[in-house]
Motif scaffolding. Structure first.
Motif, PDB file in Angstrom:
ATOM      1  N   UNK A  52      22.227 -49.191  19.874  1.00 56.83           N
ATOM      2  CA  UNK A  52      21.192 -48.682  19.000  1.00 56.83           C
ATOM      3  C   UNK A  52      21.737 -47.626  18.059  1.00 56.83           C
ATOM      4  N   UNK A  53      21.045 -47.431  16.973  1.00 56.51           N
ATOM      5  CA  UNK A  53      21.402 -46.378  16.037  1.00 56.51           C
ATOM      6  C   UNK A  53      20.130 -45.807  15.433  1.00 56.51           C
ATOM      7  N   UNK A  54      20.182 -44.547  15.053  1.00 53.14           N
ATOM      8  CA  UNK A  54      18.989 -43.906  14.520  1.00 53.14           C
ATOM      9  C   UNK A  54      19.375 -42.824  13.524  1.00 53.14           C
ATOM     10  N   UNK A  55      18.468 -42.561  12.610  1.00 51.26           N
ATOM     11  CA  UNK A  55      18.653 -41.501  11.618  1.00 51.26           C
ATOM     12  C   UNK A  55      17.378 -40.680  11.547  1.00 51.26           C
ATOM     13  N   UNK A  56      17.538 -39.359  11.558  1.00 50.04           N
ATOM     14  CA  UNK A  56      16.414 -38.453  11.373  1.00 50.04           C
ATOM     15  C   UNK A  56      16.667 -37.625  10.127  1.00 50.04           C
ATOM     16  N   UNK A  57      15.703 -37.605   9.221  1.00 48.47           N
ATOM     17  CA  UNK A  57      15.879 -36.892   7.966  1.00 48.47           C
ATOM     18  C   UNK A  57      15.806 -35.389   8.177  1.00 48.47           C
ATOM     19  N   UNK A  58      16.307 -34.650   7.198  1.00 53.41           N
ATOM     20  CA  UNK A  58      16.155 -33.200   7.210  1.00 53.41           C
ATOM     21  C   UNK A  58      14.692 -32.841   6.968  1.00 53.41           C
ATOM     22  N   UNK A  59      14.285 -31.694   7.487  1.00 55.90           N
ATOM     23  CA  UNK A  59      12.911 -31.214   7.321  1.00 55.90           C
ATOM     24  C   UNK A  59      12.970 -29.739   6.957  1.00 55.90           C
ATOM     25  N   UNK A  60      12.387 -29.404   5.822  1.00 59.31           N
ATOM     26  CA  UNK A  60      12.520 -28.054   5.274  1.00 59.31           C
ATOM     27  C   UNK A  60      11.259 -27.235   5.550  1.00 59.31           C
ATOM     28  N   UNK A  61      11.454 -26.116   6.248  1.00 60.19           N
ATOM     29  CA  UNK A  61      10.372 -25.187   6.568  1.00 60.19           C
ATOM     30  C   UNK A  61      10.562 -23.911   5.750  1.00 60.19           C
ATOM     31  N   UNK A  62       9.493 -23.415   5.141  1.00 58.70           N
ATOM     32  CA  UNK A  62       9.531 -22.144   4.426  1.00 58.70           C
ATOM     33  C   UNK A  62       8.679 -21.135   5.176  1.00 58.70           C
ATOM     34  N   UNK A  63       9.356 -20.225   5.875  1.00 54.30           N
ATOM     35  CA  UNK A  63       8.666 -19.229   6.684  1.00 54.30           C
ATOM     36  C   UNK A  63       8.397 -17.984   5.839  1.00 54.30           C
ATOM     37  N   UNK A  64       7.173 -17.508   5.877  1.00 56.06           N
ATOM     38  CA  UNK A  64       6.756 -16.383   5.065  1.00 56.06           C
ATOM     39  C   UNK A  64       7.005 -15.053   5.785  1.00 56.06           C
ATOM     40  N   UNK A  65       7.397 -14.054   5.000  1.00 47.79           N
ATOM     41  CA  UNK A  65       7.497 -12.669   5.488  1.00 47.79           C
ATOM     42  C   UNK A  65       8.297 -12.567   6.790  1.00 47.79           C
ATOM     43  N   UNK A  66       9.485 -13.132   6.782  1.00 48.22           N
ATOM     44  CA  UNK A  66      10.311 -13.142   7.991  1.00 48.22           C
ATOM     45  C   UNK A  66      10.959 -11.779   8.233  1.00 48.22           C
TER      46      UNK A  66
END
Length: 513
Positions: free
Chosen positions: A234-248
């Motif tokens: 089997x093979x699999x790919x997971x895309x990047x996921x961009x989170x923008x965290x406020x006031x870190x």
């Protein structure tokens, strides 16, 4: 009820860091087999995360529930001879153990998968997938650092089988929360009267993570091939996921402007008046004030070299805790390949290779993380129709490497704000120590009936240690060596190290109908 499930799924993973910040498996069976599962179907939860094409293996319909108890021991040692350091770590190394700041240590996963016909299957799942955090309350050397980063996924997926090959696809909704809290003047409060940073309220009014859940969208795709009666790949790919965290955090506090803030705090600790945001003097006046407070001329001038040229008030305004910065933290893309092979009618062995692109992901690359190769092996032994015994091994180099001789005064562009490399090392080692490398796993399962199976798993990750050391003394270009040499005789060496040991216990219930 939904709020509680979201809180448990997302927040409980904030101390769970195995491959980087990722769990080695979302379901009990995968976790008992070293985190493998790209070419081995065990449950809907594992299939939806490891390879969505595998949901085609469901016979009719099944509901899967998982819960994992997680425990980690994290300690850090800080030795910082920076002349403005007024904590005990200036005189010698200070070691502290992170407290458990979670309201719960139980991480759930739930999934439902169903066969539509001999060609199509579908499913949906929700589970915590990644996280990391520490709490060094009252530990001055560790800057009273309290961090939390947690992620969960909600995944609907579908698979299509043609002959011996199956394809799967799933859109992914990610929900994340993040916070970085550390030393702060408790007199700095917002309109609600609460401290602006170090004791901010967390997720859903708890003490966990940031105040909000941040969404991100992605997708994953997979393929499963039954090469023979005994072998499948089997093979699999997971895309990047961009989170923008406020006031870190106010990242200017970790750079040249922050040196002015630290110098001002140092002056106040020595009994001097210090400066304010309305002061009209430039940073030369700060250097002289340090000398007047008893600091040597060499030391004061060295600190001055780390400060920006300009007004003291500009730096104090820039580092005000009211001016919190956002942080984009991108979960990196991943690609994996795996196999499952039936050695006998009672024994199956599995193996996965996974590549995680931390070093290419926004945020992680700014913190100096490196790409990671993950190697996993597992087996399942079936002595009879009811019992299953499992084991596995998982290894990946830490995305955070040992560093010595670091020129800590060099600057890193942290998404528009320049921070010292020394501060980046401190944040990695004390605040986000994603250093686990080796995992040993065991587990078992029992079929109580044709419809009901209960599985258990145990994972142990032995203690791992990583350290970063260097000097904050400013450097200058050396044309002869094409490198950097210190420009001050003042000793401002530092060393940050962290140790981590992990253990999990998991139980899964699989009901087929």
């Amino acid at each position: 009820m939904i709020k509680q499930l979201l809180l448990i799924s997302c927040a409980a993973s904030s101390l769970l860091a195995t491959n980087g910040v990722n769990m080695i498996g979302t379901g009990t069976v995968s976790r008992s087999m070293g985190g493998t599962g790209v070419a081995f179907f065990s449950s809907g939860s594992d299939a939806m995360n490891k390879n969505v094409a595998l949901i085609a293996d469901v016979k009719e319909s099944e509901l899967h529930l998982d819960v994992t108890y997680f425990n980690a021991t994290v300690t850090s040692t800080v030795y910082d001879q920076m002349v403005l350091n007024t904590t005990p770590s200036y005189d010698g190394p200070v070691t502290a153990t992170s407290q458990n700041h979670l309201d719960t240590n139980f991480i759930p996963a739930v999934s439902y998968v169903s066969k539509i016909d001999d060609t199509w299957s579908w499913g949906a799942s929700m589970f915590g997938v990644a996280g990391l955090g520490v709490d060094y309350k009252d530990e001055l050397a560790q800057r009273q650092m309290k961090t939390g980063m947690m992620l969960m996924k909600i995944i609907p997926g579908i698979s299509y089988r043609t002959g011996n090959t199956t394809f799967g696809f799933a859109p992914v909704l990610g929900l994340g929360s993040m916070s970085i809290n550390y030393d702060e003047d408790q007199s700095n409060v917002g309109a609600d009267g609460k401290p602006l940073q170090s004791t901010r309220e967390g997720l859903f009014g708890t003490n966990i993570g940031g105040s909000d859940l941040v969404p991100a969208l992605g997708w994953q795709a997979g393929m499963d091939i039954k090469v023979s009666e005994k072998l499948r790949i089997g093979t699999t790919y997971q895309s990047a996921m961009k989170y923008t965290y406020k006031d870190v955090a106010n990242f200017k506090q970790f750079g040249p402007h922050g040196m002015v803030l630290m110098a001002n705090d140092y002056l106040k600790a020595q009994g001097a008046t210090g400066f304010t945001e309305s002061s009209t003097e430039n940073t030369d006046a700060m250097i002289q004030a340090l000398i007047d407070s008893g600091m040597s001329t060499d030391a004061a001038n060295t600190v001055g070299q780390l400060m920006p040229v300009g007004l003291i008030s500009d730096s104090l305004k820039a580092t005000n805790p009211k001016n919190l910065d956002d942080l984009v933290l991108e979960q990196p893309w991943e690609v994996a390949i795996g196999f499952g092979y039936e050695l006998t009618d009672k024994v199956t062995v599995t193996g996965d290779y996974r590549y995680i692109a931390w070093g290419l992901a926004e945020g992680y690359k700014d913190f100096g993380w490196e790409n990671q190769s993950v190697y996993a092996l597992g087996f399942e032994f079936r002595p009879n129709k009811q019992f299953r015994f499992r084991g596995g091994y998982n290894y990946a180099d830490s995305p955070l490497k040992n560093v010595s001789g670091e020129m800590g005064s060099l600057l890193t562009d942290m998404q528009g704000t320049y921070v010292f490399d020394q501060a980046v090392s401190m944040l990695n080692m004390v605040g986000f120590p994603a250093i686990a490398t080796t995992h040993f796993t065991l587990g078992a399962g029992y079929d109580f009936s044709e419809n009901l199976t209960i599985d258990g798993a145990f994972m142990y990750s032995p203690e791992t240690e990583v350290s970063r050391s260097g000097s904050l003394v400013p450097g200058a270009t050396n044309a002869l060596t094409d490198g950097l040499i210190p420009t001050s005789p003042v000793d401002m060496n530092y060393e940050y190290s962290t140790k981590m040991e992990q253990m999990t216990l998991s139980m899964g219930i699989n009901y087929r109908f």
